[in-house]
Design a protein around this motif. Structure first.
Motif, PDB file in Angstrom:
ATOM      1  N   THR A   1       0.828  -1.217   0.000  1.00 44.85           N
ATOM      2  CA  THR A   1       0.000   0.000   0.000  1.00 44.85           C
ATOM      3  C   THR A   1       0.852   1.253   0.000  1.00 44.85           C
ATOM      4  N   ASP A   2       2.215   1.078   0.062  1.00 49.61           N
ATOM      5  CA  ASP A   2       3.106   2.234   0.043  1.00 49.61           C
ATOM      6  C   ASP A   2       3.159   2.775  -1.384  1.00 49.61           C
ATOM      7  N   MET A   3       2.590   3.934  -1.606  1.00 49.10           N
ATOM      8  CA  MET A   3       2.508   4.492  -2.958  1.00 49.10           C
ATOM      9  C   MET A   3       3.882   4.869  -3.503  1.00 49.10           C
ATOM     10  N   GLU A   4       4.803   5.265  -2.615  1.00 49.33           N
ATOM     11  CA  GLU A   4       6.135   5.639  -3.070  1.00 49.33           C
ATOM     12  C   GLU A   4       6.882   4.422  -3.619  1.00 49.33           C
ATOM     13  N   LYS A   5       6.790   3.298  -2.931  1.00 48.06           N
ATOM     14  CA  LYS A   5       7.436   2.069  -3.379  1.00 48.06           C
ATOM     15  C   LYS A   5       6.768   1.558  -4.646  1.00 48.06           C
ATOM     16  N   TRP A   6       5.446   1.676  -4.698  1.00 46.09           N
ATOM     17  CA  TRP A   6       4.692   1.246  -5.882  1.00 46.09           C
ATOM     18  C   TRP A   6       5.159   2.020  -7.119  1.00 46.09           C
ATOM     19  N   THR A   7       5.332   3.325  -6.980  1.00 48.13           N
ATOM     20  CA  THR A   7       5.752   4.175  -8.106  1.00 48.13           C
ATOM     21  C   THR A   7       7.188   3.840  -8.533  1.00 48.13           C
ATOM     22  N   ALA A   8       8.077   3.562  -7.555  1.00 45.13           N
ATOM     23  CA  ALA A   8       9.482   3.257  -7.876  1.00 45.13           C
ATOM     24  C   ALA A   8       9.600   1.962  -8.686  1.00 45.13           C
ATOM     25  N   ILE A   9       8.806   0.941  -8.333  1.00 45.67           N
ATOM     26  CA  ILE A   9       8.863  -0.331  -9.059  1.00 45.67           C
ATOM     27  C   ILE A   9       8.402  -0.124 -10.492  1.00 45.67           C
ATOM     28  N   ARG A  10       7.286   0.572 -10.655  1.00 45.57           N
ATOM     29  CA  ARG A  10       6.780   0.798 -12.011  1.00 45.57           C
ATOM     30  C   ARG A  10       7.772   1.619 -12.843  1.00 45.57           C
ATOM     31  N   HIS A  11       8.452   2.582 -12.224  1.00 47.40           N
ATOM     32  CA  HIS A  11       9.414   3.410 -12.952  1.00 47.40           C
ATOM     33  C   HIS A  11      10.635   2.581 -13.375  1.00 47.40           C
ATOM     34  N   ASP A  12      11.131   1.718 -12.457  1.00 44.19           N
ATOM     35  CA  ASP A  12      12.318   0.909 -12.772  1.00 44.19           C
ATOM     36  C   ASP A  12      12.037  -0.033 -13.945  1.00 44.19           C
ATOM     37  N   VAL A  13      10.864  -0.657 -13.968  1.00 44.19           N
ATOM     38  CA  VAL A  13      10.577  -1.658 -14.990  1.00 44.19           C
ATOM     39  C   VAL A  13      10.124  -1.022 -16.293  1.00 44.19           C
ATOM     40  N   LEU A  14       9.167  -0.092 -16.207  1.00 48.16           N
ATOM     41  CA  LEU A  14       8.557   0.450 -17.416  1.00 48.16           C
ATOM     42  C   LEU A  14       9.355   1.569 -18.057  1.00 48.16           C
ATOM     43  N   VAL A  15      10.200   2.242 -17.298  1.00 48.18           N
ATOM     44  CA  VAL A  15      10.973   3.368 -17.852  1.00 48.18           C
ATOM     45  C   VAL A  15      12.440   2.988 -18.015  1.00 48.18           C
ATOM     46  N   ASP A  16      13.049   2.475 -16.938  1.00 45.47           N
ATOM     47  CA  ASP A  16      14.490   2.182 -16.984  1.00 45.47           C
ATOM     48  C   ASP A  16      14.790   0.827 -17.617  1.00 45.47           C
ATOM     49  N   GLY A  17      13.808  -0.007 -17.867  1.00 50.10           N
ATOM     50  CA  GLY A  17      14.034  -1.270 -18.544  1.00 50.10           C
ATOM     51  C   GLY A  17      14.459  -2.396 -17.636  1.00 50.10           C
ATOM     52  N   LEU A  18      14.300  -2.277 -16.339  1.00 49.97           N
ATOM     53  CA  LEU A  18      14.647  -3.357 -15.411  1.00 49.97           C
ATOM     54  C   LEU A  18      13.690  -4.518 -15.646  1.00 49.97           C
ATOM     55  N   SER A  19      14.255  -5.764 -15.648  1.00 53.32           N
ATOM     56  CA  SER A  19      13.411  -6.930 -15.884  1.00 53.32           C
ATOM     57  C   SER A  19      12.545  -7.201 -14.664  1.00 53.32           C
TER      58      SER A  19
ATOM     59  N   HIS B   1      -1.485  -2.235 -12.562  1.00 55.72           N
ATOM     60  CA  HIS B   1      -2.313  -1.183 -11.946  1.00 55.72           C
ATOM     61  C   HIS B   1      -1.444   0.028 -11.623  1.00 55.72           C
ATOM     62  N   SER B   2      -1.961   1.206 -11.935  1.00 60.38           N
ATOM     63  CA  SER B   2      -1.205   2.429 -11.635  1.00 60.38           C
ATOM     64  C   SER B   2      -1.252   2.798 -10.161  1.00 60.38           C
ATOM     65  N   GLU B   3      -2.140   2.200  -9.387  1.00 56.25           N
ATOM     66  CA  GLU B   3      -2.228   2.428  -7.937  1.00 56.25           C
ATOM     67  C   GLU B   3      -2.743   1.157  -7.295  1.00 56.25           C
ATOM     68  N   PRO B   4      -2.539   0.972  -6.008  1.00 59.22           N
ATOM     69  CA  PRO B   4      -3.010  -0.250  -5.347  1.00 59.22           C
ATOM     70  C   PRO B   4      -4.513  -0.404  -5.509  1.00 59.22           C
ATOM     71  N   PRO B   5      -4.989  -1.523  -6.003  1.00 57.06           N
ATOM     72  CA  PRO B   5      -6.424  -1.694  -6.275  1.00 57.06           C
ATOM     73  C   PRO B   5      -7.256  -1.912  -5.026  1.00 57.06           C
ATOM     74  N   GLY B   6      -6.647  -2.158  -3.905  1.00 60.08           N
ATOM     75  CA  GLY B   6      -7.398  -2.415  -2.692  1.00 60.08           C
ATOM     76  C   GLY B   6      -7.791  -3.874  -2.556  1.00 60.08           C
ATOM     77  N   TYR B   7      -8.408  -4.172  -1.370  1.00 59.37           N
ATOM     78  CA  TYR B   7      -8.766  -5.561  -1.079  1.00 59.37           C
ATOM     79  C   TYR B   7     -10.152  -5.851  -1.636  1.00 59.37           C
ATOM     80  N   ASP B   8     -10.279  -6.887  -2.389  1.00 67.89           N
ATOM     81  CA  ASP B   8     -11.540  -7.279  -3.001  1.00 67.89           C
ATOM     82  C   ASP B   8     -12.004  -8.589  -2.371  1.00 67.89           C
ATOM     83  N   ARG B   9     -13.034  -8.449  -1.468  1.00 62.16           N
ATOM     84  CA  ARG B   9     -13.533  -9.630  -0.782  1.00 62.16           C
ATOM     85  C   ARG B   9     -14.424 -10.443  -1.721  1.00 62.16           C
ATOM     86  N   LYS B  10     -14.181 -11.721  -1.779  1.00 63.68           N
ATOM     87  CA  LYS B  10     -14.927 -12.584  -2.680  1.00 63.68           C
ATOM     88  C   LYS B  10     -16.302 -12.946  -2.130  1.00 63.68           C
ATOM     89  N   GLY B  11     -16.464 -12.995  -0.820  1.00 63.04           N
ATOM     90  CA  GLY B  11     -17.742 -13.387  -0.225  1.00 63.04           C
ATOM     91  C   GLY B  11     -17.819 -12.914   1.209  1.00 63.04           C
TER      92      GLY B  11
END
Length: 527
Positions: free
Chosen positions: A3-21, A42-52
């Protein structure tokens, strides 16, 4: 899930911009490969989706019982409905529940949230009003009492007016309206009420369809329209309901202390006047500015002021007392055992018989009290003079000092007859004010004339105003005018002429009679 948005953004930047596998990103951030794929998707954490729905193994079998208890509470008085603790105790004692109280309260909270009524916002055009009564505690003349205060509100401008009274009744209901109309400067075109017994004589269906006579008299005088809310649906006049609470918390906290209701009501009116300077959320102007638009849509106040009063019938008993609003008021003894009409206003009680006002008293808002007017019993006192010292109406009669002196002198000179003469003097109060009679008694004592006839003459003299001298000040056109002195000789001359005229008239009156007698004598001689 991250749920850490800063960490979420860093991962997406490393893979999608810098080319990290993805595998390198998984090792770098110590995350599962599937988690990296979700982050990239997902560009942001989608949240918890309860099935039932989550299973409730302990409270689950008892949920229908809890709901049944809460449904049954809807038909019970609010002060006798179940609390969470009481439901918990019944579940353990009657149904063998072994869980905790927290989950029981959570289930009660969920049920109330799902069953709470939802209301439709209402439109409030200018010129319409709502009216209601509330109650509060107060210290009146050193002792705690319950006061009833009325509130009339204008939902369009949010202006309101508040007044306090000893009781909620017909007179205070009407007087609250009259004062509110004066405060607003007009009569609302439509006023909403609940179904109180003061306004509604009979509830037909879910709304009051049979207004009381006194309510219709108030409406007919001011020509506004009424609207009765549904029974137990205070939301139809929710604006005034909220302002009743506002007035109690802002104008009557701390508990007010006062000795006069009128002085307290002046303070409440000033509080309402100061509240007009407030600006509501979402409004451009203050309440006072919006009130002007309300006034333009209102009806004019009638020129003749409405009389707030309640009329009742009573029968004067053997003690010459008529009962009104749980208190007894005296009437003249000649009206004992007779039917009378009692008119009660906010501060006076008037008693009428044979289309005449026979008694008037100060209104008593308490109960089981007796109010005597000693003058009402003077006619009976003349027939029973010994009651002067033992009669209840004369027990607290505070007369001026001159009356005591007069009684002592009369009784010392005449004994029982002197007392009867004193009672005759007291009976003059039936036609004359106490102040005038007291002045006449003092004059009679000064000259030593101690009879009722002399006091009656002195009363009449006191009422006659002496002749006033004509003053020539500020009349310059009259100051040079001179009136000649009268000549007594001219008066004697006129008097002698008047006597001569009377003598001649008398002679003329007797002359035809003498001529007729002479003619008769001549006729006899001829025969």
């Amino acid at each position: 899930m991250i749920t850490d948005m800063e960490k979420w953004t860093a991962i997406r930047h490393d893979v999608l911009v810098d080319g990290l596998s993805k595998r390198a990103a998984s090792e770098k951030y110590n995350l599962n490969f599937r988690t990296i794929q979700k982050i990239l998707h997902h560009s942001e954490p989608p949240g918890y989706d309860r099935k039932g729905q989550r299973e409730k193994p302990v409270i689950g079998p008892f949920i229908p019982i809890i709901h049944a208890i809460l449904e049954a509470d809807k038909k019970v008085h609010p002060k006798q409905r179940h609390t969470g603790k009481r439901i918990f105790d019944r579940l353990r004692k009657e149904h063998g529940y072994t869980g905790g109280i927290t989950v029981v309260r959570d289930e009660i909270r969920r049920w109330k949230q799902g069953s709470s009524e939802v209301f439709m916002p209402l439109a409030h055009p200018p010129g319409e009003a709502q009216f209601d009564f509330g109650e509060a505690k107060a210290i009146y003349r050193g002792r705690p009492i319950k006061v009833m205060f009325c509130v009339m509100s204008l939902p369009f401008s949010d202006a309101f007016f508040c007044q306090a009274f000893p009781r909620e009744c017909t007179e205070t209901f009407q007087e609250g309206h009259v004062r509110a109309f004066d405060f607003f400067g007009g009569v609302p075109s439509r006023i909403s009420y609940d179904n109180s017994k003061i306004a509604v004589a009979k509830v037909v269906g879910r709304r009051g369809k049979t207004p009381t006579r006194e309510f219709l008299r108030l409406e007919s005088h001011h020509l506004y329209e009424h609207h009765f809310c549904l029974v137990r649906r205070a939301n139809e006049k929710g604006h005034v309901e909220g302002l009743v609470k506002f007035a109690r918390r802002n104008f009557m906290v701390p508990v007010p202390e006062f000795d006069d209701f009128e002085a307290f009501n002046e303070k409440l009116a000033e509080d309402c006047r100061n509240d007009l300077n407030r600006r509501l959320r979402g409004q451009e102007g203050t309440k006072a500015e919006l009130l002007e638009e309300d006034r333009r849509a209102m009806l004019p106040i009638p020129e003749n002021r409405f009389e707030a009063r309640r009329v009742g019938n009573a029968k004067a008993d053997s003690l010459s007392l008529a009962r009104f609003d749980r208190n007894d008021y005296s009437v003249p003894t000649r009206y004992a055992h007779r039917q009378v009409t009692v008119v009660g206003s906010l501060d006076r009680v008037k008693i009428i018989a044979d289309s005449h006002l026979i008694a008037e008293h100060v209104r008593d808002w308490e109960s089981e009290n007796v109010h005597y007017d000693p003058v009402h019993y003077l006619a009976l006192l003349e027939r029973k003079p010994n009651s002067l010292d033992f009669g209840k109406p004369f027990e607290q009669w505070d007369l001026p000092a001159g009356f005591g002196v007069l009684r002592r002198r009369l009784e010392s000179e005449g004994g029982g007859e002197g007392r009867r003469e004193f009672i005759k003097v007291l009976r003059l109060l039936e036609k004359h004010p106490l102040r005038e009679l007291a002045a006449a008694v003092d004059r009679a004592l000064a000259v030593g004339a101690l009879t009722v006839d002399v006091i009656r003459i002195l009363l009449q003299e006191g009422r006659e105003s002496p002749a006033k001298l004509f003053c020539l000040d500020h009349r310059p056109h009259l100051q040079d005018h001179r009136i000649p002195e009268p000549h007594i000789g001219k008066y004697n001359h006129l008097l002698s002429r008047e006597n001569n005229n009377h003598e001649e008239a008398r002679n003329e009156k007797h002359r035809p009679a003498e001529a007729s007698s002479q003619d008769a004598q001549a006729a006899d001689d001829a025969r």
